[in-house]
Design a protein around this motif. Structure first.
Motif, short mmCIF file in Angstrom:
data_model
loop_
_atom_site.label_atom_id
_atom_site.label_comp_id
_atom_site.label_asym_id
_atom_site.label_seq_id
_atom_site.Cartn_x
_atom_site.Cartn_y
_atom_site.Cartn_z
N ILE A 16 0.85 -1.17 0.02
CA ILE A 16 -0.13 -0.01 -0.09
C ILE A 16 0.96 1.03 -0.11
CG2 ILE A 16 -1.78 1.17 1.32
CD1 ILE A 16 -2.98 -1.47 0.51
N THR A 43 -0.65 -0.65 -4.53
CA THR A 43 -1.56 0.61 -4.81
C THR A 43 -0.65 1.89 -4.81
OG1 THR A 43 -1.76 1.29 -2.40
CG2 THR A 43 -3.17 -0.54 -3.33
N LEU A 73 -5.27 4.06 -5.17
CA LEU A 73 -5.93 4.19 -3.69
C LEU A 73 -5.30 5.55 -2.85
CD1 LEU A 73 -7.10 3.05 -1.15
CD2 LEU A 73 -4.95 1.96 -0.68
N VAL A 103 -5.10 6.61 0.32
CA VAL A 103 -5.44 6.07 1.81
C VAL A 103 -6.14 6.91 2.89
CG1 VAL A 103 -3.65 4.47 1.90
CG2 VAL A 103 -3.23 6.58 3.06
N ILE A 145 -10.99 3.40 -0.17
CA ILE A 145 -10.47 2.14 0.53
C ILE A 145 -11.55 1.23 0.43
CG2 ILE A 145 -10.35 1.30 2.90
CD1 ILE A 145 -8.77 3.84 3.77
N THR A 165 1.66 -8.23 3.66
CA THR A 165 1.08 -6.84 3.51
C THR A 165 2.34 -5.79 4.16
OG1 THR A 165 -1.33 -7.52 3.41
CG2 THR A 165 -0.63 -5.09 4.04
N LEU A 209 1.79 -1.91 5.05
CA LEU A 209 1.21 -0.94 4.87
C LEU A 209 2.18 0.49 4.95
CD1 LEU A 209 -1.23 1.29 5.00
CD2 LEU A 209 -1.84 0.53 7.09
N ALA A 251 -5.94 5.86 8.22
CA ALA A 251 -5.97 4.98 7.16
C ALA A 251 -5.76 3.52 7.74
CB ALA A 251 -4.65 5.11 6.30
N ARG A 278 -8.82 1.96 9.09
CA ARG A 278 -9.68 1.53 8.08
C ARG A 278 -9.14 0.31 7.45
NH1 ARG A 278 -10.95 7.37 5.91
NH2 ARG A 278 -12.90 7.94 7.33
N LEU A 279 -7.82 0.29 6.91
CA LEU A 279 -7.24 -0.79 6.25
C LEU A 279 -6.76 -1.88 6.76
CD1 LEU A 279 -4.91 1.92 3.94
CD2 LEU A 279 -6.56 0.08 2.97
N ILE A 324 -7.93 -5.76 5.42
CA ILE A 324 -6.78 -6.86 5.21
C ILE A 324 -6.81 -7.83 5.93
CG2 ILE A 324 -4.28 -6.99 4.50
CD1 ILE A 324 -4.43 -3.85 4.06
#
Ligand SMILES: NC(=O)c1ccc[n+]([C@@H]2O[C@H](COP(=O)([O-])OP(=O)(O)OC[C@H]3O[C@@H](n4cnc5c(N)ncnc54)[C@H](OP(=O)(O)O)[C@@H]3O)[C@@H](O)[C@H]2O)c1
Length: 222
Positions: free
Chosen positions: A7, A31, A51, A53, A59, A74, A76, A104, A107-108, A112
């Motif tokens: 991300i 992204t 995206l 963020v 999102i 992942t 971030l 962010a 929310r992410l 994920i």
């Protein structure tokens, strides 16, 4: 073939993560904020999605696009340093840094984590030693420090929520890295940082869930 999700992959540490995972034969989802950066990532053979963020709509759209994905690793990575002056931050500066670095993640990470559960995946957030309270070496960049301390708190909540479901959640300091944010006087090259981050994440087992680590695996006090 394992899948990595990066991300914030337009430049710096995020772009190098894409390069190295692709070179290692991983399938990479990346992204970026701009269409041009997404095209460039697609040209590298990453699956790219636009995206921002800081946008809840953006999102949500990513959530639809990633429906059914199983994600092994992942990062971030998207982040803002904010003002370089040490005066009061403006409302705009505060919102930009806190929305990018903290809101962010709130929310992410819940979006994920379910995609990581089935493959016992790992989720890393790019924090900073500047956010450490136990190892505070200066008082400059107060807003950035506060945002990374808050990000660490969000990461720990994710570790508690998703660790029992098989997901390993780690906060990383990438080193002081020569990027647009780190500047040309920084200590290490971006490829060194990213090799370290990837190797440390690869080695991390469930016991690393809810830890704060330097890129080389050394623990950092919260
Ligand atoms: N470099 C260091 O020494 C250092 C040290 C400690 C921690 N970190 C952390 O490591 C991470 C990466 O740092 P870096 O040095 O690679 O920084 P960078 O060169 O400034 O790159 C920042 C990245 O974040 C993206 N980004 C910023 N706001 C975004 C938004 N609203 N939506 C989507 N993407 C956004 C940028 O995209 P655009 O191109 O669209 O702006 C860019 O890809 C950051 O979280 C940073 O705080 C870096």
């Amino acid at each position: 073939m394992p899948t990595a999700l990066i991300i914030g992959a337009s430049r710096g540490i995020g772009l190098e993560l894409v390069r190295q995972y692709l070179a290692d034969g991983w399938r990479v989802i990346a992204t970026a904020r701009s269409e041009a950066d997404c095209k460039r990532l697609a040209g590298m053979r990453a699956h790219s999605y636009q995206l921002d963020v800081t946008s809840a709509d953006s999102i949500a759209a990513l959530g639809w696009n990633l429906d059914g994905e199983m994600i092994d690793a992942t990062f971030l990575n998207a982040g803002q340093f904010g003002p370089r002056h040490d005066g009061f931050p403006t409302q705009q500066e505060f919102d930009t840094v806190m929305h990018t670095n903290v809101l962010a993640a709130m929310r992410l990470l819940p979006l994920i984590a379910p995609m990581a559960e089935t493959v016992r995946g790992k989720i890393a957030v790019l924090s900073s030693v500047m956010g450490s309270i136990g190892q505070r070496g200066g008082a400059n960049a107060t807003l950035y420090r506060a945002s990374k301390a808050a990000l660490n708190s969000v990461l720990m909540d994710s570790a508690i929520s998703y660790g029992p479901k098989g997901v390993t959640c780690i906060a990383f300091h990438p080193g002081w890295v020569k990027t647009d944010m780190g500047g040309s006087g920084a200590e290490i090259e971006v490829d060194v940082s990213v090799r370290g981050l990837r190797a440390t994440l690869a080695k991390a087992g469930p016991e690393a869930n809810g830890t704060f680590l330097n890129y080389d695996g050394t623990p950092i006090p919260w």
